[in-house]
Design a protein around this motif. Structure first.
Motif, short mmCIF file in Angstrom:
data_model
loop_
_atom_site.label_atom_id
_atom_site.label_comp_id
_atom_site.label_asym_id
_atom_site.label_seq_id
_atom_site.Cartn_x
_atom_site.Cartn_y
_atom_site.Cartn_z
N GLY A 27 0.82 -1.22 0.00
CA GLY A 27 0.00 0.00 0.00
C GLY A 27 0.84 1.25 0.00
N GLN A 97 -8.91 -5.64 20.70
CA GLN A 97 -8.50 -6.24 19.43
C GLN A 97 -7.66 -5.32 18.56
N LYS A 98 -8.01 -4.04 18.55
CA LYS A 98 -7.22 -3.10 17.74
C LYS A 98 -5.83 -2.95 18.32
N LEU A 102 -2.39 -3.86 16.33
CA LEU A 102 -1.31 -2.88 16.13
C LEU A 102 0.00 -3.37 16.73
N GLY A 143 -13.33 -9.65 14.28
CA GLY A 143 -14.22 -8.50 14.10
C GLY A 143 -13.58 -7.21 13.61
N ILE A 144 -12.29 -7.24 13.30
CA ILE A 144 -11.64 -6.04 12.77
C ILE A 144 -11.91 -5.96 11.27
N SER A 145 -12.09 -4.75 10.77
CA SER A 145 -12.45 -4.62 9.35
C SER A 145 -11.30 -5.03 8.42
N ARG A 146 -11.66 -5.66 7.32
CA ARG A 146 -10.65 -6.08 6.35
C ARG A 146 -9.93 -4.89 5.75
N LYS A 147 -10.66 -3.84 5.53
CA LYS A 147 -10.08 -2.67 4.89
C LYS A 147 -9.02 -2.03 5.80
N TRP A 148 -9.39 -1.89 7.07
CA TRP A 148 -8.43 -1.28 8.01
C TRP A 148 -7.19 -2.15 8.13
N ASN A 150 -6.01 -4.28 5.95
CA ASN A 150 -5.27 -4.20 4.69
C ASN A 150 -4.46 -2.90 4.61
N ASP A 151 -5.09 -1.80 5.01
CA ASP A 151 -4.39 -0.50 5.00
C ASP A 151 -3.24 -0.49 6.00
N LEU A 152 -3.48 -1.09 7.15
CA LEU A 152 -2.46 -1.15 8.19
C LEU A 152 -1.18 -1.79 7.66
N LEU A 219 -7.30 -12.34 -3.35
CA LEU A 219 -6.87 -10.96 -3.13
C LEU A 219 -5.36 -10.78 -3.23
N TYR A 220 -4.62 -11.68 -2.61
CA TYR A 220 -3.18 -11.49 -2.51
C TYR A 220 -2.37 -12.50 -3.32
#
Lengths: 251, 251
Positions: A27, A97-98, A102, A143-148, A150-152, A219-220
């Motif tokens: 990214g 979870q976040k 991280l 439960g963490i978003s795929r988009k977040w 992926n961006d991370l 996707l990958y």
């Protein structure tokens, strides 16, 4: 095309492979590393515990070394800086979870910048015993978003080959029981409150993880390897794919 | 970048990790998040302290939070700091971990319960510092995407000379990362600190409009600044409390 052009092109190819190829991030990347040239190749082996992953990494390493390649292996939880802290954080259960996502990303970044990238710069073949995909799958099923997620991991570099050792859950628990006689708390997703007992929890959790990996295949570009077979069958399969890739890219 | 766009396109716009607006989620009256930002020596902590005293006097439920105060990664950052092992990316991720821990554990639940959360530094500190250190600004912003936007953000703008002078009086010994020594701005730690702080200030100024900062002239009298802050906060208070508070402000 005239022969001269071909000759020039050939020389350029040699030059390019000497310098290595430009670093590629998933990214937004790491701006201060964008000029880095990587001479080596990054090969990732993913798969749940009990899929024979670590054994395969070892076998591939031995084979590639006997072929004359410089090989470096790396796994999760091995970062010098943060490694011990990750375990401490796990034992200290009430972590969000976040926060955990991280924390693992920080650990991975440390390994990426201090181990993986320098080894690739030096021309080594790096075999990663799991990579960002395990970390992403674990977060997403919690439960963490795929988009977040992926961006991370937008700072991660794109591997040259990614394999996923695919084993059916029933094969998996038999292998684990034969080795340890017990299921691991986290590998059973026991923190998620999925079922009353560890066994049911394990089955549900592993199915969800497997579903996430199937999604990531597309996707990958993960290549699923049927790991229900014997260790040597799986190894032959992997080795053929890796060797033909390395031959094609003239390493 | 192409890689990310391609993947994000496939993932779609999932938002299970939304920036929840507490008012909308349940019937509980939500609190307010009040943030102060600015470089060291801008006087923001003093102002927040006065604000805290005032709100408590009014009977408002208050919770104070800062930057880098959680136990979770304190040990790692200090270990990393000692050995100067942290890269801009790991530094950024560890601070994000730390922030997420405070956020998931305290800030968000307390906001939901109706508290006034007073934050001495918030995500904008990370935006500014990480960008100056060389991380991709877009990546940093996406990472902090889960954090709720403040009800009010006071940015204390002050000429660099005044800020540096204020700091030098009280605490002449500067730490390695605090002075931005990892950026090789200068071999002299005081000069490095000065350059680092002015770059951070540049980032704050650049984001002021987009992030809706209420810009405070931090060269004004302490009392005058405080009055301005209290007036800005009046609309966030319950009507009966606001009536009482505004009477006091006029006197």
């Amino acid at each position: 095309m005239n022969p001269l052009t071909n000759k020039v092109r050939g020389l350029m190819d040699i030059k390019r492979s000497k310098d290595g190829s430009q670093i590629r991030f998933y990214g937004d990347g790491i701006p201060y590393l964008k000029r880095t040239k990587l001479k080596g190749k990054l090969i990732v082996i993913e798969g749940p515990d009990g899929s024979g992953r670590s054994s395969q990494v070892e076998l591939i390493k031995n084979k590639l070394e006997s072929d004359g390649h410089a090989v470096t292996t790396t796994g999760l939880k091995r970062s010098e800086l943060i490694g011990a802290g990750v375990l401490a954080a796990k034992q200290k259960l009430p972590v969000g979870q976040k926060t955990l996502a991280l924390f693992y990303a920080a650990d991975f970044a440390d390994r990426l910048e201090h181990h993986i990238i320098p080894s690739l710069e030096a021309g080594s073949i790096v075999i990663a015993d799991r990579y960002i995909y395990t970390l992403m799958a674990r977060s997403v099923v919690r439960g963490i978003s795929r988009k977040w997620t992926n961006d991370l991991f937008g700072f991660a570099i794109v591997p040259d080959q990614i394999f996923y050792l695919d084993v059916s859950p029933d094969k998996l628990f038999h292998r684990i029981f034969q080795k340890y006689s017990a299921l691991d708390y986290y590998e059973a997703g026991a923190d998620m409150g999925l079922a009353d007992d560890l066994f049911d929890s394990f089955i549900i959790y592993q199915r969800r993880i497997a579903r996430e990996f199937r999604r990531m295949e597309k996707l990958y570009g993960l290549v699923a390897i049927d790991a229900n077979r014997t260790m040597s069958e799986v190894n032959n399969d992997l080795q053929t794919r890796i060797s033909s890739y390395l031959n094609a890219s003239k390493i | 970048m192409e890689e990310l766009n391609r993947i994000n396109e496939k993932i779609g716009d999932e938002t299970n990790l939304v920036r929840v607006n507490p008012q909308e989620k349940t019937g509980y009256p939500a609190g307010a998040l009040i943030v102060v930002e600015g470089i060291d020596g801008s006087g923001k902590s003093t102002q927040l302290h006065l604000l805290d005293a005032w709100l408590r006097h009014l009977g408002v439920l208050v919770y104070d939070t800062g930057w880098n105060s959680s136990e979770l990664v304190k040990e790692i950052t200090s270990k990393g700091k000692r050995k100067a092992l942290l890269t801009p990316t790991t530094f950024s991720l560890l601070h994000a971990t730390d922030f997420a821990d405070r956020y998931e554990r305290n800030v968000y639940p307390l906001l939901r319960a109706g508290y006034f959360v007073l934050a001495d530094r918030y995500i904008y500190t990370a935006y500014a510092r990480d960008t100056v250190r060389g991380c991709n600004p877009r990546w940093v912003r996406k990472m902090y995407d889960f954090a709720i936007r403040p009800s009010l953000t006071f940015y204390f703008d002050v000429p660099i000379d005044i800020a540096v002078k204020r700091i030098m009086i009280g605490r002449p010994k500067l730490k390695y990362y605090e002075a931005g020594m990892d950026l090789n701005l200068s071999t002299d730690i005081y000069e490095s600190y000065r350059i680092f702080q002015s770059r951070i200030m540049e980032q704050y100024r650049r984001m002021a409009r987009k992030e809706n900062f209420l810009v405070m002239d931090a060269t004004l009298d302490i009392e005058e600044q405080q009055k301005k802050m209290r007036r800005a906060i009046l609309p966030l208070l319950r009507p009966e409390v606001a009536a009482l508070a505004s009477e006091e402000l006029v006197q």
